[in-house]
Design a protein around this motif. Structure first.
Motif, PDB file in Angstrom:
ATOM      1  N   GLY A  15       0.825  -1.211   0.000  1.00 31.98           N
ATOM      2  CA  GLY A  15       0.000   0.000   0.000  1.00 31.98           C
ATOM      3  C   GLY A  15       0.855   1.257   0.000  1.00 31.98           C
ATOM      4  N   TYR A 289     -12.128   8.341   0.040  1.00 29.57           N
ATOM      5  CA  TYR A 289     -12.750   7.267  -0.751  1.00 29.57           C
ATOM      6  C   TYR A 289     -12.406   7.421  -2.226  1.00 29.57           C
ATOM      7  N   LEU A 292      -8.774   6.365  -2.748  1.00 30.36           N
ATOM      8  CA  LEU A 292      -8.525   4.933  -2.556  1.00 30.36           C
ATOM      9  C   LEU A 292      -9.217   4.102  -3.623  1.00 30.36           C
ATOM     10  N   SER A 293     -10.436   4.494  -4.000  1.00 27.93           N
ATOM     11  CA  SER A 293     -11.124   3.663  -4.994  1.00 27.93           C
ATOM     12  C   SER A 293     -10.496   3.862  -6.374  1.00 27.93           C
ATOM     13  N   ILE A 320      -5.392  -1.936   1.628  1.00 30.13           N
ATOM     14  CA  ILE A 320      -6.202  -0.724   1.532  1.00 30.13           C
ATOM     15  C   ILE A 320      -6.222   0.005   2.874  1.00 30.13           C
ATOM     16  N   LEU A 321      -6.278  -0.760   3.966  1.00 32.71           N
ATOM     17  CA  LEU A 321      -6.226  -0.101   5.274  1.00 32.71           C
ATOM     18  C   LEU A 321      -4.858   0.547   5.485  1.00 32.71           C
ATOM     19  N   GLU A 323      -3.031   1.872   3.202  1.00 33.56           N
ATOM     20  CA  GLU A 323      -3.079   3.144   2.481  1.00 33.56           C
ATOM     21  C   GLU A 323      -3.890   4.169   3.260  1.00 33.56           C
ATOM     22  N   ALA A 324      -5.032   3.722   3.773  1.00 28.79           N
ATOM     23  CA  ALA A 324      -5.923   4.645   4.491  1.00 28.79           C
ATOM     24  C   ALA A 324      -5.221   5.224   5.702  1.00 28.79           C
ATOM     25  N   CYS A 372     -10.724   7.492   7.553  1.00 27.70           N
ATOM     26  CA  CYS A 372      -9.991   6.987   6.393  1.00 27.70           C
ATOM     27  C   CYS A 372     -10.179   5.474   6.276  1.00 27.70           C
ATOM     28  N   SER A 375     -13.383   4.892   4.662  1.00 28.77           N
ATOM     29  CA  SER A 375     -13.266   5.114   3.214  1.00 28.77           C
ATOM     30  C   SER A 375     -12.639   3.903   2.546  1.00 28.77           C
ATOM     31  N   GLY A 376     -11.615   3.349   3.195  1.00 27.78           N
ATOM     32  CA  GLY A 376     -10.942   2.179   2.640  1.00 27.78           C
ATOM     33  C   GLY A 376     -11.893   1.007   2.517  1.00 27.78           C
TER      34      GLY A 376
END
Ligand SMILES: Nc1ncnc2c1ncn2[C@@H]1O[C@H](COP(=O)(O)OP(=O)(O)O)[C@@H](O)[C@H]1O
Ligand SMILES: [Mg+2]
Lengths: 392, 240
Positions: A15, A289, A292-293, A320-321, A323-324, A372, A375-376
Motif C-alpha cells: 500500500g 474514498y 482509494l477507490s 487498503i487499510l 493506504e488509508a 480513512c 473510506s478504505g
C-alpha cells in the motif's frame, strides 16, 4: 521507510509503495485529508471556544457555592430576576453560612465614533468578596466608591491599552449609558459569543447604570455552605423551602456545566458547530474514498494477479487499510498545523478563547484514522471486479 | 507415467447462461504426470486458456471432474481453490507485474503469499532466481524501466520462487526473444527433473515442442490429438 514498514507489517508494504508511486495522487489525497481536518478543527475549536466563553464568567465565583437562579434562566446572563427574599429564606438552613445577590445587565459602550462593544455588567454587593474568586476580593474594595468599575482589558473592539494599570488613585474615566464612570482596576475575562467584555461594578453603581433595576430583584443569589456540607443535599432541602417551580438551585460548577450543555445542544450556534463537524468528516471520507477507490481501480490487474497467486481477502483489506492509515497519519499533521495557526489568528483578531487542546488533537487524529479506514472499507467493494480468470 | 497430479474426466465448460450459453469445452479427458512438461496446442478459440484456468483453480468447474493435487475441483469452494492456488505458479501472457514494486519485490510477493517470513531470506531467494534468469543486475528496477522480455522473466521468477507443484503458463515466451525463451523453458524442465515440478504450457513455438513430454491438441473445445512429445522418456498413462 520500506524496510521499517516491512518489519512492522511482516510483508512488503504494498500500500505504501503504491501510494508513493504516484506522488501527484498522494499529494492530492494528503491535501484533501488535511483540508477535512481543518474543517473539523475549526468547528471543534469554535464549539470549544463557545463552551470556554460560557464557562469563564462562572469562574468569577468560588466553585463550592450554591447558585439560586430564576427557573426561566438557562444562562448566567438571562434577563430574568428572582426576589431577594429567597436569600433570606435560605439563611435559615443550618448549613447555609451566608449569601449575596448578583445583578446582571448588558449595555453598549460607544468608545469611539464607530467603535462599540457589548458589555456585560456584574453588580456586586460590598460583602460579596468571600463569594468571589480569591483574586477579586481585593479589587472589590475599590468599587465602594460610587461610579467606579473594574474593566475588562480583553474587551473587543476597543483599544483597552489606556485602561491597563488603572487604580483607585489614578482612575481612568470613560462614559457609558450616559454616565461618567472611572476605571479603578482591571480584570481579564474577554468576550465570548454573547458579549465583548465583562465589567464589575458595585450594586449601587449598577443601579445608577440600570435605573429600572432594583436591589429587591437580583439576577442570581450565591450561597456559601458550611465546611463539609453536601451541596446536593442542601440544594434538595432548600428547594422544599420555596414555592414549587420558582427557583433553580445548583452548585456553581453544575450550573456552568448545564449552561455549556444548553448552549451546545439547544442553541443554533452549538448545533451549527456539530453540523460543521459532520460536514468536515463527510468531506474527508469522500475525498479519501475517491483516492482509494481510484487507486484500486488502477491496480485491478495487479490485484487479480495477487488473487491468482492465492492471496486471501484479508491481504487486500490490509493493503487498503495500510493506504488509508498512511493518508490519515500523514495528512493529519498539516491539518493540525493549519488549524493551530487558524486558532491563533482568530484568537488574536477576536479575543475569543480558542486554542488547541491535546485532547482535541488526539480525538481528531483518532477520528481521521477511523474515517480513512471507513473510506478504505467502502473502496474495497471495487475489488470484486478483479477477476483472476480474466488474466489469461 | 508417474502418478498424475492432474486428472481431468468428462469435463464440459459453458460460458454464459440459458439461451446465450456457449460451450467452450466438450468431454475433455486428460491426465498429467508429475514432473512432466505438457504442451497445449490448437487454433485460437479452441479452448486452451479455458482448460488452463479450470485446471488452475481460477474458474469454477461445473461438470465432469478435475482432480488437482488429490483434490476434486468440481464443486470446490473458493477457500479450497485459493489454498490450492498457493501451490501453483502462473505465468500469464501479459507479465502483470505490480508497477510500484521493484523486480525483487515483485518476486518476493510469490513467497509472501505463504504468510509472514524473514524478509531478508525472501529477498535472497528472489535475487537468486532473478540471477538465474539473467536479471541479477536489475533487482531494484521498477517494471516501468524494464524491457518487455525482462518483465516476463520477472513474472516467471515470481511464479517459480515459491517452488510450486505445478506451473501453468499461457504463451509465456511470446514476449521473450529466442534465447531467453528457450532458457526459461529449460528452467521449467530442470525443475521438473530435480523437484518434480509439473508444467502445463500453451505455446506454438516449434522449438519448445521439441522439449515436450506430451503434446495435447485442442480444436473447437475437444482434444483431437494427445501424443507423446519428442522428449518423452516415460510411457504414457493408460487412457482414462
Ligand atoms: N469469459 C468468456 N466469456 C465467454 N466466452 C468465452 C470467455 N472466454 C473464452 N470464451 C470463449 O470460449 C472459447 C475458448 O476460448 P479460449 O479458451 O480463450 O481459447 P484459446 O485460449 O484456445 O484461444 C472461445 O470461443 C471464446 O470465445
Ligand atoms: Mg488463449
Amino acid at each position: 521507510m520500506t524496510a521499517f514498514l516491512t518489519r512492522l507489517l511482516g510483508r512488503l508494504p504494498v500500500g505504501y509503495l503504491q501510494l508513493t508511486h504516484s506522488p501527484g495522487r498522494l499529494l492530492a489525497a494528503l491535501a484533501g485529508v488535511a483540508f477535512a481536518n481543518v474543517l473539523v478543527f475549526v468547528q471543534l475549536g469554535l464549539a470549544g471556544s463557545m463552551a470556554e466563553s460560557v464557562a469563564i464568567p462562572y469562574r468569577l465565583f468560588q466553585p463550592n457555592l450554591l447558585i439560586l437562579s430564576p427557573v426561566e434562566s438557562e444562562t448566567l446572563t438571562d434577563a430574568a430576576t428572582l426576589p431577594r427574599q429567597r436569600l433570606f429564606q435560605a439563611l435559615v438552613h443550618p448549613d447555609v453560612t451566608g449569601g449575596t445577590s448578583i445583578y446582571v445587565g448588558r449595555s453598549t459602550w460607544i468608545s469611539g465614533h464607530d467603535a462599540s462593544s457589548s458589555i456585560q455588567f456584574f453588580g456586586l454587593a460590598s460583602d460579596a468578596g468571600s463569594f468571589l474568586h480569591d483574586a477579586l476580593a481585593a479589587p472589590l474594595v475599590s468599587l465602594s466608591l460610587s461610579d467606579t468599575a473594574l474593566v475588562d482589558t480583553l474587551t473587543r473592539f476597543v483599544d483597552m491599552r489606556g485602561f491597563v494599570g488603572a487604580t483607585p488613585d489614578a482612575p481612568v474615566p470613560f462614559e457609558i449609558q450616559n454616565r461618567q464612570l472611572g476605571a479603578v482596576g482591571n480584570v481579564s475575562i474577554g468576550g465570548g459569543f454573547g458579549g465583548d467584555g465583562v465589567f464589575l461594578v458595585s450594586d449601587q453603581t449598577f443601579f445608577h447604570l440600570f435605573p429600572q433595576r432594583s436591589s429587591a430583584t437580583p439576577s442570581h443569589i450565591l450561597l456559601g455552605l458550611a465546611p463539609g456540607a453536601d451541596p446536593g443535599r442542601v440544594a434538595a432541602e432548600l428547594v422544599q423551602l420555596y414555592p414549587p417551580d420558582t427557583v433553580r438551585i445548583r452548585a456553581v460548577t453544575d450550573a456552568m456545566a448545564q449552561e455549556v450543555r444548553y448552549q451546545m445542544t439547544e442553541r443554533p450556534t452549538g448545533l451549527i458547530f456539530a453540523f460543521g463537524v459532520v460536514i468536515g468528516m463527510v468531506v474527508g471520507i469522500v475525498i479519501a474514498y475517491q483516492v482509494l477507490s481510484a487507486d484500486v481501480a488502477d491496480h485491478l490487474r495487479e490485484y487479480a494477479t495477487f488473487k491468482a497467486m492465492g492471496f486471501r481477502q484479508s491481504f487486500f483489506i490490509g493493503i487498503i487499510l495500510e493506504e488509508a492509515i498512511i493518508l490519515a497519519a500523514i495528512g493529519f499533521w498539516p491539518g493540525l498545523a493549519f488549524s493551530a495557526l487558524f486558532y491563533q489568528t482568530l484568537a488574536y483578531l477576536t479575543n475569543i478563547p480558542i486554542f488547541m487542546t491535546p485532547e482535541r488533537a488526539v480525538a481528531v487524529f483518532v477520528g481521521t484514522i477511523l474515517a480513512c479506514a471507513l473510506s478504505g472499507i467502502l473502496a474495497m467493494r471495487k475489488l470484486a471486479a478483479a477477476q483472476p480468470a480474466d488474466l489469461f | 507415467m508417474t502418478e498424475p497430479v492432474i486428472t481431468v474426466r468428462h469435463l464440459d465448460h459453458f460460458f454464459g447462461e440459458g439461451e446465450a450459453s456457449k460451450q467452450a469445452l466438450f468431454d475433455v479427458n486428460l491426465a498429467v504426470g508429475r514432473g512432466s512438461l505438457t504442451i497445449l496446442m490448437g487454433p485460437s478459440g479452441s479452448g486452451k486458456t479455458t482448460l488452463l484456468t479450470l485446471m488452475g483453480c481460477l474458474r469454477e468447474v461445473g461438470s465432469g471432474s478435475v482432480m488437482l493435487l488429490e483434490h476434486e475441483l468440481c464443486g470446490a469452494d473458493e477457500a479450497l481453490r485459493v489454498d490450492l492456488r498457493r501451490r501453483l505458479g502462473f505465468v500469464f501472457q501479459a507479465h502483470n507485474l505490480h508497477d510500484s514494486l521493484t523486480a525483487r519485490q515483485n518476486v518476493m510477493m510469490g513467497l509472501q503469499v505463504h504468510g509472514r517470513g524473514d524478509p531478508a531470506r525472501h529477498a535472497r531467494a528472489a535475487d537468486h532466481l532473478l540471477g538465474l534468469l539473467g536479471l541479477g543486475e536489475r533487482l531494484h528496477y521498477l517494471p516501468g524501466n524494464l524491457s518487455g522480455g525482462q518483465k516476463q522473466r520477472v513474472a516467471i521468477a515470481r511464479a517459480l520462487v515459491s517452488n510450486p507443484n505445478i506451473i501453468f503458463a499461457d504463451e509465456p515466451t511470446a514476449a521473450l526473444d529466442k534465447v531467453s525463451g528457450m532458457a526459461a523453458v529449460q528452467l521449467f524442465k530442470e525443475l521438473g527433473r530435480t523437484r518434480g515440478t509439473t508444467t502445463v504450457m500453451v505455446t506454438h513455438d516449434p522449438r519448445i515442442l521439441d522439449l515436450a513430454d506430451r503434446i495435447v491438441t485442442l480444436e473447437d473445445g475437444r482434444i483431437v490429438r494427445d501424443h507423446p512429445g519428442p522428449a518423452r522418456n516415460e510411457p504414457l498413462a493408460a487412457p482414462v
